[in-house]
Structure formats: structure tokens, C-alpha cells
Write a protein that holds these residues in place. Structure first.
Motif: not given
Ligand SMILES: [Ca+2]
Length: 135
Positions: A15, A18-19, A22, A40, A42, A45, A56, A58, A60, A90, A93
Motif C-alpha cells: 500500500a 500507492v499512498l 497520492c 476512507q 485502503l 488492491i 493495480q 486501489s 477505497y 488490506v 479495513s
């Protein structure tokens, strides 16, 4: 004054990138720090290919804390219809991911409660997803 931008603590190495992407994208907007943090998280994926390969996506959503309130993504982003072949959940979550054959939670479903490296007959099939509470 220059403030060094520090990435938030990351839940998983996968993750992280990806994060980080952002965060980098919004690093120049100083006012973004003043806004309420996004609720929100993650959830998962999704991957274009089996064994977590290819492009990929992601996914959310809100943390899944209420068994009676599933969340729905009625259409996958452009280019992702009938493309998902493996999926990495993940755990933080607390969501399970339900794949739907058609948009708007239509058609057959496949529930995913943990990472699946090869969706087999469900590869290249999902058109929408839901999240539900994962025990
Ligand atoms: Ca489909």
C-alpha cells in the motif's frame, strides 16, 4: 519556511507506494492539511493479472465496522471492467470484498475474505464490487 513532507505511517508495504503517490500529488497544496482527513481507507488492491501482476487498482472505502451496512462501488473505474484477476485485501479495513459479475451489484457474486492470487473462473469477470464486514 520549508517543511519536509513526511509520508504517513503505512499499513503495508504494497500500500505504501500507492499512498505515497497520492500524498505526493497533493504535497504542494498547503491548505489540504487544514481539511478534515478523509475517512476512507485502503480496502484492497486489485490486479490486472494473476499473482498480483499487471496494473493495480486501489479500492477505497469506509472501514467495515457495521455488518448491516455493506458499501457498493457500482462501476469500476474506466478500463477495469472484466479485468481483475487477483486481489490483495488490506486487513486493517476489516472489509471483505464481494465481486459482482455485472455493474450495480448485479449477476453472480464471489466473496473474497483474504488475499486471492488467482481468481480462476472469476478472473476478468468482475464489473462492480461491494465491501462487507469481515469477521
Ligand atoms: Ca462482468
Amino acid at each position: 519556511m520549508v517543511r519536509r513532507f513526511r509520508p504517513a505511517k503505512l499499513m503495508a508495504a504494497a500500500a505504501g507506494s500507492v499512498l505515497l503517490l497520492c500524498a505526493t500529488g497533493t504535497a504542494d497544496a498547503a491548505s489540504s492539511a487544514d481539511r478534515a482527513p478523509a475517512a476512507q481507507v485502503l480496502v484492497a488492491i486489485a490486479y490486472e493479472d494473476a499473482d498480483y501482476g499487471g496494473a493495480q487498482l486501489s479500492l477505497y472505502g469506509d472501514r467495515c465496522t457495521n455488518p448491516g451496512r455493506p458499501q457498493h462501488i457500482n462501476e469500476l473505474p474506466y478500463g477495469w471492467n472484466d479485468q481483475i484477476s487477483s486481489i490483495d485485501l488490506v486487513g486493517n479495513s476489516r472489509c471483505a470484498v464481494i465481486l459482482h459479475e455485472n455493474t450495480h451489484a448485479g449477476g453472480s457474486t464471489k466473496s473474497v475474505y483474504s488475499d486471492v492470487s488467482n481468481l480462476g473462473g472469476w478472473g476478468d469477470r468482475a464489473s462492480s464490487v461491494s465491501y462487507s464486514y469481515n469477521l
